[in-house]
Design a protein around this motif. Sequence first.
Motif, PDB file in Angstrom:
ATOM      1  N   GLU A 148      52.903  51.686  61.644  1.00 33.76           N
ATOM      2  CA  GLU A 148      52.938  53.101  62.005  1.00 33.76           C
ATOM      3  C   GLU A 148      53.746  53.633  62.906  1.00 33.76           C
ATOM      4  O   GLU A 148      54.381  54.582  62.784  1.00 33.76           O
ATOM      5  N   LEU A 149      53.964  52.867  64.055  1.00 38.86           N
ATOM      6  CA  LEU A 149      54.662  53.189  65.114  1.00 38.86           C
ATOM      7  C   LEU A 149      56.250  52.756  64.856  1.00 38.86           C
ATOM      8  O   LEU A 149      57.080  53.313  65.479  1.00 38.86           O
ATOM      9  N   ASN A 150      56.426  51.983  63.918  1.00 39.00           N
ATOM     10  CA  ASN A 150      57.727  51.323  63.695  1.00 39.00           C
ATOM     11  C   ASN A 150      58.218  51.547  62.246  1.00 39.00           C
ATOM     12  O   ASN A 150      58.565  50.672  61.446  1.00 39.00           O
ATOM     13  N   THR A 151      58.363  52.774  61.997  1.00 37.49           N
ATOM     14  CA  THR A 151      58.826  53.218  60.616  1.00 37.49           C
ATOM     15  C   THR A 151      60.404  53.080  60.334  1.00 37.49           C
ATOM     16  O   THR A 151      60.832  52.852  59.128  1.00 37.49           O
ATOM     17  N   ASP A 152      60.962  52.952  61.377  1.00 37.12           N
ATOM     18  CA  ASP A 152      62.536  53.036  61.240  1.00 37.12           C
ATOM     19  C   ASP A 152      62.925  51.414  61.327  1.00 37.12           C
ATOM     20  O   ASP A 152      64.248  51.073  61.168  1.00 37.12           O
ATOM     21  N   GLY A 153      62.072  50.234  61.415  1.00 40.22           N
ATOM     22  CA  GLY A 153      62.520  49.214  61.545  1.00 40.22           C
ATOM     23  C   GLY A 153      62.705  48.564  63.035  1.00 40.22           C
ATOM     24  O   GLY A 153      62.848  47.286  63.336  1.00 40.22           O
ATOM     25  N   LYS A 154      63.018  49.420  63.893  1.00 39.37           N
ATOM     26  CA  LYS A 154      63.199  49.034  65.417  1.00 39.37           C
ATOM     27  C   LYS A 154      62.968  50.364  66.143  1.00 39.37           C
ATOM     28  O   LYS A 154      63.643  51.305  65.951  1.00 39.37           O
ATOM     29  N   SER A 155      61.981  50.221  67.186  1.00 36.29           N
ATOM     30  CA  SER A 155      61.617  51.498  67.972  1.00 36.29           C
ATOM     31  C   SER A 155      61.213  50.926  69.227  1.00 36.29           C
ATOM     32  O   SER A 155      60.869  49.664  69.463  1.00 36.29           O
ATOM     33  N   GLY A 209      56.860  43.020  64.406  1.00 37.96           N
ATOM     34  CA  GLY A 209      56.966  42.145  65.640  1.00 37.96           C
ATOM     35  C   GLY A 209      57.132  43.187  66.912  1.00 37.96           C
ATOM     36  O   GLY A 209      57.617  44.276  66.704  1.00 37.96           O
ATOM     37  N   TYR A 210      56.881  42.628  67.978  1.00 39.01           N
ATOM     38  CA  TYR A 210      57.204  43.232  69.524  1.00 39.01           C
ATOM     39  C   TYR A 210      57.881  42.148  70.383  1.00 39.01           C
ATOM     40  O   TYR A 210      57.538  41.177  70.025  1.00 39.01           O
ATOM     41  N   ARG A 211      58.754  42.816  71.317  1.00 34.67           N
ATOM     42  CA  ARG A 211      58.986  41.968  72.477  1.00 34.67           C
ATOM     43  C   ARG A 211      58.884  43.096  73.726  1.00 34.67           C
ATOM     44  O   ARG A 211      59.020  44.317  73.734  1.00 34.67           O
ATOM     45  N   ILE A 212      58.351  42.391  74.777  1.00 33.43           N
ATOM     46  CA  ILE A 212      58.214  43.146  75.918  1.00 33.43           C
ATOM     47  C   ILE A 212      59.346  43.428  76.725  1.00 33.43           C
ATOM     48  O   ILE A 212      60.299  42.561  76.815  1.00 33.43           O
ATOM     49  N   TYR A 272      57.320  48.826  78.441  1.00 29.43           N
ATOM     50  CA  TYR A 272      57.655  49.197  77.229  1.00 29.43           C
ATOM     51  C   TYR A 272      57.729  48.115  76.140  1.00 29.43           C
ATOM     52  O   TYR A 272      58.169  47.129  76.780  1.00 29.43           O
ATOM     53  N   TYR A 273      57.664  48.445  75.155  1.00 35.41           N
ATOM     54  CA  TYR A 273      57.778  47.422  74.240  1.00 35.41           C
ATOM     55  C   TYR A 273      58.845  47.705  73.118  1.00 35.41           C
ATOM     56  O   TYR A 273      59.179  49.047  72.697  1.00 35.41           O
ATOM     57  N   MET A 274      59.571  46.889  72.632  1.00 35.74           N
ATOM     58  CA  MET A 274      60.603  46.983  71.555  1.00 35.74           C
ATOM     59  C   MET A 274      59.868  46.666  70.021  1.00 35.74           C
ATOM     60  O   MET A 274      59.310  45.421  70.127  1.00 35.74           O
ATOM     61  N   LEU A 275      59.566  47.490  69.382  1.00 36.51           N
ATOM     62  CA  LEU A 275      59.028  47.132  67.934  1.00 36.51           C
ATOM     63  C   LEU A 275      60.176  46.633  67.101  1.00 36.51           C
ATOM     64  O   LEU A 275      61.193  47.442  66.895  1.00 36.51           O
ATOM     65  N   VAL A 276      59.846  45.686  66.424  1.00 37.32           N
ATOM     66  CA  VAL A 276      60.951  45.230  65.372  1.00 37.32           C
ATOM     67  C   VAL A 276      60.387  45.057  64.214  1.00 37.32           C
ATOM     68  O   VAL A 276      59.150  44.685  63.868  1.00 37.32           O
TER      69      VAL A 276
END
Length: 115
Positions: free
Chosen positions: A56-63, A99-102, A107-111
């Motif tokens: 839901e939070l990562n609709t563009d593939g990276k956010s 997925g996500y990266r710290i 903040y977290y990068m969603l992929v």
Amino acid sequence: MKTCLECSEKIVGREDKKFCSDSCRNAYNNKMNKDSTNFMRNVNNKLRKNYRILAELNTDGKSTVTRDKLLSRGFDFEFFTNILATKTGNTYYFLYDQGYRILEKDYYMLVKKEI
């Protein structure tokens, strides 16, 4: 004569049939695939919830998103399906293909992994 794996009735038709009807096939497969314990059911529910939140939070593939936003939606950081460590030293936590990266400052990068 072969019998149905679910109800033990005689099977009519193709030689390789295992069930007498679609309803018996569905009932058998539902029994075989259900979570066998409360623990498994709870873990699978948490994985599904985490996945839905990331999707839901990562609709563009990276956010990018804050830790508080994830937590406010009920995200549980203890549950993920796999970890990917890159050659550059980054660690990604995945729930299937989400997925996500710290990052820094909570903040977290969603992929989304391309499959």
